[in-house]
Scaffold this motif. Structure first.
Motif, PDB file in Angstrom:
ATOM      1  N   CYS A  22       8.141   4.839  47.670  1.00  0.00           N
ATOM      2  CA  CYS A  22       7.141   4.617  46.620  1.00  0.00           C
ATOM      3  C   CYS A  22       7.055   5.902  45.817  1.00  0.00           C
ATOM      4  CB  CYS A  22       5.796   4.281  47.239  1.00  0.00           C
ATOM      5  SG  CYS A  22       4.418   4.247  46.056  1.00  0.00           S
ATOM      6  N   THR A  23       7.480   5.829  44.560  1.00  0.00           N
ATOM      7  CA  THR A  23       7.481   7.009  43.707  1.00  0.00           C
ATOM      8  C   THR A  23       6.428   6.864  42.628  1.00  0.00           C
ATOM      9  OG1 THR A  23       9.826   7.377  44.127  1.00  0.00           O
ATOM     10  CG2 THR A  23       8.880   8.461  42.202  1.00  0.00           C
ATOM     11  N   ALA A  24       5.639   7.912  42.485  1.00  0.00           N
ATOM     12  CA  ALA A  24       4.552   7.898  41.505  1.00  0.00           C
ATOM     13  C   ALA A  24       4.947   8.658  40.252  1.00  0.00           C
ATOM     14  CB  ALA A  24       3.300   8.525  42.115  1.00  0.00           C
ATOM     15  N   SER A  25       4.517   8.155  39.132  1.00  0.00           N
ATOM     16  CA  SER A  25       4.677   8.875  37.874  1.00  0.00           C
ATOM     17  C   SER A  25       3.316   8.955  37.197  1.00  0.00           C
ATOM     18  CB  SER A  25       5.684   8.178  36.964  1.00  0.00           C
ATOM     19  OG  SER A  25       5.251   6.881  36.650  1.00  0.00           O
ATOM     20  N   GLY A  26       3.180   9.933  36.312  1.00  0.00           N
ATOM     21  CA  GLY A  26       1.880  10.139  35.710  1.00  0.00           C
ATOM     22  C   GLY A  26       1.041  11.057  36.582  1.00  0.00           C
ATOM     23  N   SER A  27      -0.226  11.099  36.290  1.00  0.00           N
ATOM     24  CA  SER A  27      -1.104  12.019  36.989  1.00  0.00           C
ATOM     25  C   SER A  27      -1.492  11.487  38.353  1.00  0.00           C
ATOM     26  CB  SER A  27      -2.369  12.267  36.158  1.00  0.00           C
ATOM     27  OG  SER A  27      -3.257  13.093  36.876  1.00  0.00           O
ATOM     28  N   THR A  28      -1.131  12.213  39.372  1.00  0.00           N
ATOM     29  CA  THR A  28      -1.529  11.846  40.726  1.00  0.00           C
ATOM     30  C   THR A  28      -2.452  12.899  41.330  1.00  0.00           C
ATOM     31  OG1 THR A  28       0.437  12.904  41.623  1.00  0.00           O
ATOM     32  CG2 THR A  28       0.582  10.545  41.148  1.00  0.00           C
ATOM     33  N   LEU A  29      -2.937  13.802  40.508  1.00  0.00           N
ATOM     34  CA  LEU A  29      -3.836  14.831  41.020  1.00  0.00           C
ATOM     35  C   LEU A  29      -5.087  14.189  41.594  1.00  0.00           C
ATOM     36  CD1 LEU A  29      -3.613  17.496  38.185  1.00  0.00           C
ATOM     37  CD2 LEU A  29      -2.562  17.586  40.442  1.00  0.00           C
ATOM     38  N   ASP A  30      -5.565  14.736  42.693  1.00  0.00           N
ATOM     39  CA  ASP A  30      -6.838  14.335  43.281  1.00  0.00           C
ATOM     40  C   ASP A  30      -6.844  12.941  43.888  1.00  0.00           C
ATOM     41  OD1 ASP A  30      -8.440  16.014  40.535  1.00  0.00           O
ATOM     42  OD2 ASP A  30      -7.931  16.792  42.531  1.00  0.00           O
ATOM     43  N   TYR A  31      -5.680  12.343  44.123  1.00  0.00           N
ATOM     44  CA  TYR A  31      -5.715  11.076  44.848  1.00  0.00           C
ATOM     45  C   TYR A  31      -6.071  11.352  46.283  1.00  0.00           C
ATOM     46  CZ  TYR A  31      -1.310  11.650  47.388  1.00  0.00           C
ATOM     47  OH  TYR A  31      -0.337  12.080  48.233  1.00  0.00           O
ATOM     48  N   TYR A  32      -6.619  10.392  46.979  1.00  0.00           N
ATOM     49  CA  TYR A  32      -7.004  10.610  48.367  1.00  0.00           C
ATOM     50  C   TYR A  32      -5.972  10.076  49.364  1.00  0.00           C
ATOM     51  CZ  TYR A  32      -9.303  10.838  52.784  1.00  0.00           C
ATOM     52  OH  TYR A  32      -9.580  11.115  54.096  1.00  0.00           O
ATOM     53  N   ALA A  33      -5.444   8.900  49.093  1.00  0.00           N
ATOM     54  CA  ALA A  33      -4.495   8.322  50.045  1.00  0.00           C
ATOM     55  C   ALA A  33      -3.539   7.370  49.331  1.00  0.00           C
ATOM     56  CB  ALA A  33      -5.231   7.571  51.142  1.00  0.00           C
ATOM     57  N   ILE A  34      -2.393   7.210  49.906  1.00  0.00           N
ATOM     58  CA  ILE A  34      -1.457   6.168  49.471  1.00  0.00           C
ATOM     59  C   ILE A  34      -1.186   5.260  50.652  1.00  0.00           C
ATOM     60  CG2 ILE A  34       0.912   5.701  48.768  1.00  0.00           C
ATOM     61  CD1 ILE A  34       0.770   8.024  46.891  1.00  0.00           C
ATOM     62  N   GLY A  35      -1.237   3.993  50.387  1.00  0.00           N
ATOM     63  CA  GLY A  35      -1.030   3.017  51.440  1.00  0.00           C
ATOM     64  C   GLY A  35       0.170   2.126  51.168  1.00  0.00           C
ATOM     65  N   TRP A  36       0.698   1.600  52.245  1.00  0.00           N
ATOM     66  CA  TRP A  36       1.699   0.535  52.169  1.00  0.00           C
ATOM     67  C   TRP A  36       1.024  -0.746  52.647  1.00  0.00           C
ATOM     68  CZ3 TRP A  36       6.240   0.338  49.820  1.00  0.00           C
ATOM     69  CH2 TRP A  36       6.910   1.527  49.552  1.00  0.00           C
TER      70      TRP A  36
END
Length: 127
Positions: A22-36
């Motif tokens: 899972c690749t993120a683009s754009g602003s990912t600052l300050d995210y708390y968690a990534i889930g599947w």
């Protein structure tokens, strides 16, 4: 605005392995968690695993504990899901999703708490 793109799905035989990315683009600052998360045909969407951004704490559902491993590469803005010992009941569309605000373990294992989702990718386990 963040975008999440899943890759690595496909067809695998029972007992086999796949690794999803899972690749993120754009602003990912300050995210708390990534889930599947995954959704099998005719079933509700379920969280299978998640990882927090601060200390990398990981959580797993009972159905995948011991078989799946979540990990992250912050430099690549990518989260992985290594899936081993796959079984036909793992067949589903798999999604990654981001949670911005802090939440506890119980909440992070609920699909509704996630804010932004990828488009999903099919995983089929069949002989």
């Amino acid at each position: 605005q963040v975008q999440l793109v899943e890759s690595g799905g496909g067809l695998v035989q029972p007992g086999g392995s796949l690794r999803l990315s899972c690749t993120a683009s754009g602003s990912t600052l300050d995210y708390y968690a990534i889930g599947w998360l995954r959704q099998a045909r005719g079933k509700e969407r379920e969280v299978v695993s998640c990882i927090t951004s601060d200390d990398g704490t990981t959580y797993y559902s009972d159905s995948v504990q011991g078989r799946f491993t979540i990990s992250r590469d912050n430099a690549r803005k990518t989260v992985y899901l290594q899936m081993n010992s796959l079984a036909p009941e793992d067949t589903a569309v798999y999604y990654c999703a981001i949670r911005w605000a802090r939440a506890g373990r119980r909440a992070l294992l609920v699909s509704a708490v996630y804010d932004n989702w990828g488009q999903g990718i099919q995983v089929t386990v069949s002989s």
